[in-house]
Design an enzyme around this catalytic site. Structure first.
Site, PDB file in Angstrom:
ATOM      1  N   HIS A 189       9.510  -3.787  17.703  1.00  0.00           N
ATOM      2  CA  HIS A 189      10.067  -2.970  16.833  1.00  0.00           C
ATOM      3  C   HIS A 189       9.882  -3.195  15.231  1.00  0.00           C
ATOM      4  O   HIS A 189      10.742  -2.957  14.448  1.00  0.00           O
ATOM      5  CB  HIS A 189      11.561  -2.789  17.021  1.00  0.00           C
ATOM      6  CG  HIS A 189      11.666  -2.440  18.450  1.00  0.00           C
ATOM      7  ND1 HIS A 189      11.773  -1.045  18.960  1.00  0.00           N
ATOM      8  CD2 HIS A 189      12.312  -3.194  19.522  1.00  0.00           C
ATOM      9  CE1 HIS A 189      12.037  -1.141  20.164  1.00  0.00           C
ATOM     10  NE2 HIS A 189      12.150  -2.247  20.766  1.00  0.00           N
ATOM     11  N   GLU A 249      -8.137   0.763   6.172  1.00  0.00           N
ATOM     12  CA  GLU A 249      -7.618   2.100   6.149  1.00  0.00           C
ATOM     13  C   GLU A 249      -8.483   3.224   6.649  1.00  0.00           C
ATOM     14  O   GLU A 249      -8.071   3.808   7.428  1.00  0.00           O
ATOM     15  CB  GLU A 249      -6.940   2.570   4.772  1.00  0.00           C
ATOM     16  CG  GLU A 249      -5.988   1.866   4.070  1.00  0.00           C
ATOM     17  CD  GLU A 249      -5.671   1.990   2.766  1.00  0.00           C
ATOM     18  OE1 GLU A 249      -4.633   1.674   2.497  1.00  0.00           O
ATOM     19  OE2 GLU A 249      -6.491   2.747   1.833  1.00  0.00           O
ATOM     20  N   LYS A 300      -3.736  -3.886  -8.421  1.00  0.00           N
ATOM     21  CA  LYS A 300      -4.098  -3.566  -7.023  1.00  0.00           C
ATOM     22  C   LYS A 300      -5.182  -4.219  -6.389  1.00  0.00           C
ATOM     23  O   LYS A 300      -6.150  -4.154  -6.829  1.00  0.00           O
ATOM     24  CB  LYS A 300      -4.447  -1.796  -6.939  1.00  0.00           C
ATOM     25  CG  LYS A 300      -3.034  -0.916  -7.447  1.00  0.00           C
ATOM     26  CD  LYS A 300      -1.931  -1.392  -6.557  1.00  0.00           C
ATOM     27  CE  LYS A 300      -2.065  -0.569  -5.350  1.00  0.00           C
ATOM     28  NZ  LYS A 300      -2.114   0.976  -5.272  1.00  0.00           N
ATOM     29  N   SER A 314      -7.606  -0.140  -8.396  1.00  0.00           N
ATOM     30  CA  SER A 314      -7.091   1.266  -8.708  1.00  0.00           C
ATOM     31  C   SER A 314      -7.533   1.661 -10.129  1.00  0.00           C
ATOM     32  O   SER A 314      -7.920   0.839 -10.698  1.00  0.00           O
ATOM     33  CB  SER A 314      -5.507   1.105  -8.956  1.00  0.00           C
ATOM     34  OG  SER A 314      -5.166   2.138  -9.569  1.00  0.00           O
TER      35      SER A 314
END
Length: 405
Positions: free
Chosen positions: A104, A239, A232, A226
């Site tokens: 969880h 992804e 970043k 970024s």
């Protein structure tokens, strides 16, 4: 014999011209099979008109798709075994490095980086076995079945199968037609299982490489910055692994969905099963290779992993200790749960060393995985050699004309 003397060199010349990109498939040709036949007639006259005897574009299209798919699937199988091998090596190298186990998303029990990596390796190995089963069903010759009801003359289907490197024919001629799209769906479904696993692994690595966790550091070449925020380091490679897995799942469902309500025999619906199948193949291969590159370039931050083992992660160990002293499990569970702030005295390395049952952190049984990798590689080498020998035979006299092919 006279027609053969005209047709064989003409076919080789057409193949050579196509490899030189001197032939385009016109819309009026409809497909490559008609284009080849039309050019044969131009080159050989009446001999070219004989070439379609005993054939249908149905079995020609299926045969072409299986030869093309077989070559791609051999590459996918090779890359997948490479990925599994990289995960095994990563697990072996980090076998004893502690890593919090989670359920969880919450802290659960002590675990290891080795268990995490080997878990994905074994999951992918099971998916490889699914893919191999689908591949073996796919790797049968459909040629000679025509449109599903054969041709009214004797055809030596076994001979043509052997010439193309198929180990078997797909026997029942109507079954061949009825399995059109179905075998592609089986391949797509197995690849979906593979990328489902790499997507899950990608999600783990995105999460565990966050500064708040810091368990792993991602390779720079798979991340981007970024356009506005200088700090970043975006995990773009991972992804895209997630998004490509979702696309493959969609294409797999698309193929299966269009087949569900079809009657037996050929239906034009089959035409639309090819594009999603090819998309699955073309997407899976680079995705698997990117997953392997990620694992091979991944950095493990052991200090952060050890620091993440807060005292409450040993709650289950404490409950079992109380049980060993005579307390019932339910009473021990309650007592530990009410006194989590008093947990102390546990050394994570000692705790993990006691986890020695088969497949546990202290007993990963990596030798079993290594044996499976070796056996599957030997099988793959046999399949690849058979395919290569057949293609070399079919292209004999053509490839020598194309330097570097």
């Amino acid at each position: 014999d006279e027609d053969l003397g005209l047709l064989e060199p003409a076919l080789r010349e057409i193949a050579r011209a196509f490899l030189h990109r001197e032939i385009e498939i016109a819309r009026s040709d409809e497909d490559c099979h008609t284009a080849i036949e039309n050019r044969l007639i131009e080159k050989t006259g009446d001999a070219g008109k004989r070439i379609h005897l005993g054939r249908s574009r149905n079995d020609q299209v299926m045969t072409m798709l299986r030869l093309y798919g077989r070559e791609y699937l051999l590459e996918i199988r090779h890359s997948l075994l490479d990925l599994i091998g990289s995960l095994e090596a990563f697990a072996r190298h980090n076998e004893k490095v502690p890593m919090p186990g989670r359920t969880h998303m919450q802290i659960a029990m002590p675990s290891t980086v080795g268990l995490w990596a080997a878990g994905y390796a074994e999951d992918l190995m099971d998916s490889y076995q699914l893919l191999l089963t689908a591949f073996e069903l796919f790797d049968r010759s459909p040629l000679g079945t025509a449109a599903g009801y054969g041709a009214p003359l004797h055809i030596d289907r076994e001979y043509s199968a052997a010439q193309m490197g198929f180990p078997h024919i797909q026997n029942n001629i109507l079954s061949v037609q009825n399995s059109r799209g179905k075998l592609e769906a089986a391949i797509a479904s197995a690849i979906d299982q593979v990328l489902m696993c790499t997507s899950k692994m990608a999600q783990d690595l995105i999460l565990f490489s966050l500064p708040e966790f810091g368990y792993f550091s991602l390779p720079d070449e798979l991340c981007t910055g970024s356009s506005i925020m200088p700090q970043k380091k975006n995990p773009d490679g991972l992804e895209l692994l997630r998004s490509r897995a979702a696309s493959v799942g969609g294409w797999s469902a698309q193929i299966a969905g269009m087949l569900r309500s079809l009657p037996s025999g050929y239906n034009r619906d089959f035409q639309d099963s090819k594009e999603p199948f090819l998309r699955v193949l073309h997407t899976a291969l680079p995705a698997i290779r990117i997953a392997r590159l990620t694992i091979e370039k991944l950095s493990v931050n052991e200090d952060a992993l050890r620091a993440a083992h807060r005292p409450e992660i040993f709650a289950t160990d404490e409950a079992i200790r109380l049980v060993a002293g005579g307390m019932s499990f339910r009473d021990a569970y309650r007592q530990v749960g009410e006194n989590l702030d008093k947990l102390e005295g546990y050394d994570v390395d000692d705790v993990l060393e006691s986890r020695s049952s088969s497949g546990y952190p202290a007993n990963l049984n990596l030798a079993l995985l290594v044996t499976r990798i070796r056996d599957f590689r030997e099988h793959l080498e046999t399949d690849t050699r058979r395919h290569s020998d057949a293609i070399s035979g079919l292209l004999d006299g053509i490839t020598s004309l194309i330097p570097g092919l």
